[in-house]
Design an enzyme around this catalytic site. Sequence first.
Site, PDB file in Angstrom:
ATOM      1  N   HIS A  62      43.468  17.817  70.343  1.00  0.00           N
ATOM      2  CA  HIS A  62      43.204  19.211  70.700  1.00  0.00           C
ATOM      3  C   HIS A  62      41.822  19.660  70.261  1.00  0.00           C
ATOM      4  CE1 HIS A  62      47.820  19.640  70.087  1.00  0.00           C
ATOM      5  NE2 HIS A  62      47.542  19.220  71.310  1.00  0.00           N
ATOM      6  N   LYS A  72      37.792  22.359  61.607  1.00  0.00           N
ATOM      7  CA  LYS A  72      39.083  22.270  60.929  1.00  0.00           C
ATOM      8  C   LYS A  72      38.907  21.552  59.593  1.00  0.00           C
ATOM      9  CE  LYS A  72      41.748  22.158  65.196  1.00  0.00           C
ATOM     10  NZ  LYS A  72      42.670  21.395  66.052  1.00  0.00           N
ATOM     11  N   TYR A 132      46.049  23.358  57.677  1.00  0.00           N
ATOM     12  CA  TYR A 132      44.621  23.318  57.974  1.00  0.00           C
ATOM     13  C   TYR A 132      44.027  24.704  58.104  1.00  0.00           C
ATOM     14  CZ  TYR A 132      46.158  23.667  62.923  1.00  0.00           C
ATOM     15  OH  TYR A 132      46.731  24.043  64.103  1.00  0.00           O
ATOM     16  N   ASP A 170      51.017  17.800  75.643  1.00  0.00           N
ATOM     17  CA  ASP A 170      50.251  16.626  75.223  1.00  0.00           C
ATOM     18  C   ASP A 170      50.509  15.404  76.096  1.00  0.00           C
ATOM     19  OD1 ASP A 170      48.890  18.009  73.294  1.00  0.00           O
ATOM     20  OD2 ASP A 170      50.196  17.389  71.649  1.00  0.00           O
TER      21      ASP A 170
END
Length: 190
Positions: A62, A72, A132, A170
């Site tokens: 992603h 991130k 995250y 996905d």
Amino acid sequence: MQFTRTEIEDVIVIEPKVYGDERGYFVETFRQDKLEDFLGFKVNFCQDNESKSSQGVLRGLHYQLAPFAQTKLVRVIQGRVLDVAVDIREGSPTFGNYVAVELSAENKKQLFVPRGFAHGFVVLEDDTVFAYKVDNYYSPENDRGIAFDDASIGIKWPLPIQELKLSEKDTRQPLLADADLFNYKENLYA
């Protein structure tokens, strides 16, 4: 904290110092000043995210397009994952290459994934909690992905494909050759 550049120098492994004794442990998981000193530029994290997954779950690959691209800083609180960052900056000397690092509750490693990279992970233990920070808010209109099994990238996932559990989204991601990408020469932090 120890900062180590990976084979793709913009992706960084961070290893915090763990202080432990018979009572347990203490660890400083984030220091903005130390991170920015190492990077040489500012990163303003604005949102924390967390997921819990069973073994075999694969999330990714992603990313978000500019102007909502995201940096991130990822870690595992419980369990274990193989975390992957793929360089999707056209013109980059490492375009299409990836870094894979095992992150676990035990090793306390973190991965800094800069803007211009697709990110994903596969869960290696049940009840894994993945956390995250991001430096830009979620933008559905700018949300993108790349097929986890794109042969041109060649990620060596540690589980057989038939054991992987993916979201519907996905399973339908485009190949790198067909994806919306970043330009290596563009300053994504301006």
